[in-house]
Design a protein around this motif. Structure first.
Motif, mmCIF file in Angstrom:
data_model
loop_
_atom_site.group_PDB
_atom_site.id
_atom_site.type_symbol
_atom_site.label_atom_id
_atom_site.label_comp_id
_atom_site.label_asym_id
_atom_site.label_seq_id
_atom_site.Cartn_x
_atom_site.Cartn_y
_atom_site.Cartn_z
ATOM 1 N N VAL A 27 23.199 48.660 47.479
ATOM 2 C CA VAL A 27 22.338 48.039 48.438
ATOM 3 C C VAL A 27 20.990 48.391 47.758
ATOM 4 C CG1 VAL A 27 22.358 50.185 49.494
ATOM 5 C CG2 VAL A 27 21.866 48.251 50.812
ATOM 6 N N ALA A 28 20.515 49.546 47.158
ATOM 7 C CA ALA A 28 19.135 49.496 46.853
ATOM 8 C C ALA A 28 18.689 48.590 46.057
ATOM 9 C CB ALA A 28 18.840 51.025 45.959
ATOM 10 N N ALA A 29 19.346 48.115 44.895
ATOM 11 C CA ALA A 29 18.926 47.060 44.279
ATOM 12 C C ALA A 29 18.940 45.889 44.843
ATOM 13 C CB ALA A 29 19.883 46.880 43.045
ATOM 14 N N VAL A 30 19.634 45.744 45.863
ATOM 15 C CA VAL A 30 19.533 44.184 46.600
ATOM 16 C C VAL A 30 18.456 44.439 47.371
ATOM 17 C CG1 VAL A 30 20.646 43.179 48.593
ATOM 18 C CG2 VAL A 30 21.942 43.779 46.590
ATOM 19 N N ALA A 31 18.129 45.487 48.258
ATOM 20 C CA ALA A 31 16.775 45.700 49.024
ATOM 21 C C ALA A 31 15.677 45.390 48.150
ATOM 22 C CB ALA A 31 17.028 47.014 49.576
ATOM 23 N N ALA A 32 15.667 46.119 47.025
ATOM 24 C CA ALA A 32 14.468 45.822 46.214
ATOM 25 C C ALA A 32 13.984 44.558 45.745
ATOM 26 C CB ALA A 32 14.602 46.779 44.946
ATOM 27 N N SER A 33 14.977 43.389 45.847
ATOM 28 C CA SER A 33 14.774 42.045 45.624
ATOM 29 C C SER A 33 13.620 41.454 46.874
ATOM 30 C CB SER A 33 16.099 41.201 45.717
ATOM 31 O OG SER A 33 16.464 41.037 46.955
ATOM 32 N N GLY A 34 13.522 42.290 47.814
ATOM 33 C CA GLY A 34 12.625 41.665 48.841
ATOM 34 C C GLY A 34 13.014 41.146 49.760
ATOM 35 N N VAL A 35 14.509 40.974 50.040
ATOM 36 C CA VAL A 35 14.932 40.255 51.046
ATOM 37 C C VAL A 35 14.797 40.930 52.431
ATOM 38 C CG1 VAL A 35 16.892 39.341 49.769
ATOM 39 C CG2 VAL A 35 17.252 41.727 50.845
ATOM 40 N N GLY A 52 8.321 33.439 52.194
ATOM 41 C CA GLY A 52 8.040 33.595 53.716
ATOM 42 C C GLY A 52 8.214 32.332 54.754
ATOM 43 N N ARG A 53 8.732 31.370 54.060
ATOM 44 C CA ARG A 53 8.966 29.940 55.003
ATOM 45 C C ARG A 53 10.282 30.109 55.913
ATOM 46 N NH1 ARG A 53 9.002 25.342 50.638
ATOM 47 N NH2 ARG A 53 9.514 27.206 49.162
ATOM 48 N N ALA A 54 11.177 31.198 55.218
ATOM 49 C CA ALA A 54 12.523 31.449 56.214
ATOM 50 C C ALA A 54 12.710 32.734 56.010
ATOM 51 C CB ALA A 54 13.291 30.497 55.646
ATOM 52 N N VAL A 55 13.752 33.271 56.817
ATOM 53 C CA VAL A 55 14.022 34.663 56.598
ATOM 54 C C VAL A 55 15.342 34.674 55.582
ATOM 55 C CG1 VAL A 55 15.604 36.373 57.985
ATOM 56 C CG2 VAL A 55 13.793 35.153 59.239
ATOM 57 N N SER A 56 15.047 35.610 54.754
ATOM 58 C CA SER A 56 15.827 35.862 53.646
ATOM 59 C C SER A 56 17.017 36.785 53.915
ATOM 60 C CB SER A 56 15.288 36.112 52.479
ATOM 61 O OG SER A 56 14.606 37.426 52.592
ATOM 62 N N ALA A 108 29.093 54.476 58.501
ATOM 63 C CA ALA A 108 28.988 53.529 57.238
ATOM 64 C C ALA A 108 27.701 52.668 57.237
ATOM 65 C CB ALA A 108 30.060 52.291 57.457
ATOM 66 N N THR A 109 27.272 52.146 58.360
ATOM 67 C CA THR A 109 26.030 51.314 58.632
ATOM 68 C C THR A 109 24.921 52.419 58.093
ATOM 69 O OG1 THR A 109 26.907 50.306 60.501
ATOM 70 C CG2 THR A 109 24.324 50.243 60.315
ATOM 71 N N ALA A 110 24.966 53.606 58.493
ATOM 72 C CA ALA A 110 23.692 54.661 58.098
ATOM 73 C C ALA A 110 23.779 54.787 56.506
ATOM 74 C CB ALA A 110 23.881 55.859 58.770
ATOM 75 N N SER A 111 24.740 54.805 56.142
ATOM 76 C CA SER A 111 24.801 54.859 54.414
ATOM 77 C C SER A 111 24.103 53.770 53.911
ATOM 78 C CB SER A 111 26.411 55.110 53.989
ATOM 79 O OG SER A 111 26.958 53.622 53.915
ATOM 80 N N LEU A 112 24.349 52.635 54.413
ATOM 81 C CA LEU A 112 23.524 51.367 53.697
ATOM 82 C C LEU A 112 21.800 51.352 54.113
ATOM 83 C CD1 LEU A 112 25.722 48.411 54.092
ATOM 84 C CD2 LEU A 112 25.675 50.180 52.222
ATOM 85 N N VAL A 113 21.609 51.884 55.461
ATOM 86 C CA VAL A 113 20.449 52.101 56.050
ATOM 87 C C VAL A 113 19.558 52.984 55.036
ATOM 88 C CG1 VAL A 113 18.813 52.802 57.817
ATOM 89 C CG2 VAL A 113 20.921 51.183 58.312
ATOM 90 N N ASP A 114 20.226 54.032 54.815
ATOM 91 C CA ASP A 114 19.790 55.148 53.853
ATOM 92 C C ASP A 114 19.369 54.506 52.521
ATOM 93 O OD1 ASP A 114 19.799 57.016 55.920
ATOM 94 O OD2 ASP A 114 21.521 57.924 55.300
ATOM 95 N N GLY A 115 20.439 53.675 51.966
ATOM 96 C CA GLY A 115 20.186 53.359 50.689
ATOM 97 C C GLY A 115 19.057 52.148 50.593
ATOM 98 N N ALA A 116 18.912 51.412 51.627
ATOM 99 C CA ALA A 116 17.764 50.649 51.580
ATOM 100 C C ALA A 116 16.247 51.115 52.062
ATOM 101 C CB ALA A 116 18.088 49.329 52.550
ATOM 102 N N LYS A 117 16.265 52.120 52.347
ATOM 103 C CA LYS A 117 15.034 52.967 52.598
ATOM 104 C C LYS A 117 13.961 52.776 51.514
ATOM 105 C CE LYS A 117 16.242 56.590 55.937
ATOM 106 N NZ LYS A 117 16.503 58.177 56.113
ATOM 107 N N HIS A 169 12.393 49.972 51.275
ATOM 108 C CA HIS A 169 12.110 48.452 51.227
ATOM 109 C C HIS A 169 12.185 47.888 52.710
ATOM 110 C CE1 HIS A 169 12.601 48.933 47.036
ATOM 111 N NE2 HIS A 169 13.721 49.614 47.331
ATOM 112 N N ARG A 170 11.883 46.546 52.982
ATOM 113 C CA ARG A 170 11.734 46.178 54.235
ATOM 114 C C ARG A 170 13.112 45.644 54.946
ATOM 115 N NH1 ARG A 170 8.611 40.589 53.225
ATOM 116 N NH2 ARG A 170 10.018 39.473 51.991
ATOM 117 N N ALA A 171 14.025 45.247 53.959
ATOM 118 C CA ALA A 171 15.484 44.857 54.377
ATOM 119 C C ALA A 171 16.089 45.701 55.694
ATOM 120 C CB ALA A 171 16.090 45.026 53.033
ATOM 121 N N ARG A 172 16.435 45.183 56.357
ATOM 122 C CA ARG A 172 17.500 45.713 57.621
ATOM 123 C C ARG A 172 18.762 45.338 57.406
ATOM 124 N NH1 ARG A 172 15.309 44.222 63.246
ATOM 125 N NH2 ARG A 172 15.122 42.006 62.613
#
Length: 289
Positions: free
Chosen positions: A257-265, A242-246, A123-132, A134-137
């Motif tokens: 997840v892809a759209a969320v990752a694209a926000s730059g978080v 960059g003043r805090a972790v988002s 399940a985790t890998a499915s989200l990791v793949d979806g966020a590829k 982008h910088r989001a972990r």
């Protein structure tokens, strides 16, 4: 499909063994495995494999190995696809040899851990793949099975994710009810800062951009953007600058997840990867001859 996670560090056996021992004790009950003990000769020896029935990511092999070893140290388990490996249906992840009775008795507990934890990793890998791209972990939360938190968080790492707080004592996370209880973000952060040590970070959950402004003004280390749309998240990330972790949270799925990752978080957290992940189907098959 056998690539694994080279940075994954195994959990200490000292931590894992009591959890597995408790599961075996629960399963053995008051009289042990009366089925196996009544029909399988003590002298019987077998070879077996643990194989996947569907594609996914493997996690929990140490739990399986300990389950067999606790039943009989004479059992040998050879891992062929270590935790973090991406596997196809039919792949052999481990081979086993030893007393048939002990292997049969430990089988269900070993597979319970292996199937569940592999499901979390998958399940985790499915989200990791979806966020590829982008910088989001991807990170888990404290929404874990009681007693299995260390194992589930390790499985998240096997799937390519990272861990959030392990418990209530290793980071301050000020949520909406905390804020309501004390009357505002500023006062909540000030009280926390006064009480904690210099190594402890403070994160505040915000639901609006005005709440975000208050959190940034209070000098927080991280902000949890809760249930915001990707468009609002993008605006929030620009404000943070960059003043805090988002961190983004709230109903994150494989589809969103892809759209969320694209926000730059920086971080995307999801509780379902531990509390609702479907088990990965693996089975133990005796080998003839």
């Amino acid at each position: 499909m056998s690539a694994s996670n080279p940075s994954l560090v195994p959990l200490p056996s000292l931590l894992v063994e009591p959890i597995v021992r408790a599961a075996l004790t629960e399963d053995l009950g008051r009289a042990g495995d009366i089925t196996t003990s009544s029909i399988v000769p003590a002298s019987a020896r077998v070879r077996a494999v643990i194989a996947t029935r569907q594609p996914g990511v493997v996690a929990g092999l140490e739990c399986a190995a300990i389950a067999f070893r606790l039943l009989d140290p004479a059992i040998t388990l050879t891992i062929q696809r270590p935790d973090g490996s991406r596997v196809a249906a039919g792949d052999v992840v481990a081979s086993i040899a030893g007393p048939a009775g002990a292997i049969l008795t430990a089988e269900r507990v070993a597979l319970n851990f292996l199937c569940h934890l592999s499901g979390v990793a998958t399940a985790t890998a499915s989200l990791v793949d979806g966020a590829k791209g982008h910088r989001a972990r991807i990170t888990c939360t404290r929404k874990t099975t009681p007693g299995l938190r260390a194992l589930e968080k390790h499985a998240v790492r096997a799937g390519g994710g990272v861990s959030h707080r392990f418990g209530l004592d290793d980071g301050v996370l000020i949520k909406d009810n905390h804020i309501e209880a004390v009357g505002g973000i500023g006062v909540a952060v000030a009280r926390a800062r006064q009480a904690i040590g210099h190594m402890v970070k403070i994160e505040v959950e915000v639901e609006t951009l005005s709440d975000l402004d208050a959190a940034l003004a209070a000098g927080v280390d991280a902000v949890l953007l809760d249930n915001m749309t990707p468009a609002v998240m993008t605006e929030a990330v620009a404000k943070i600058a960059g003043r805090a972790v988002s961190e983004a949270s709230g109903r994150i799925t494989r589809d969103t997840v892809a759209a969320v990752a694209a926000s730059g978080v920086d971080i995307i957290s999801a509780g379902w990867i531990t509390h609702s992940a479907a088990a990965l189907d693996l089975g133990l098959d005796f080998q003839k001859g």
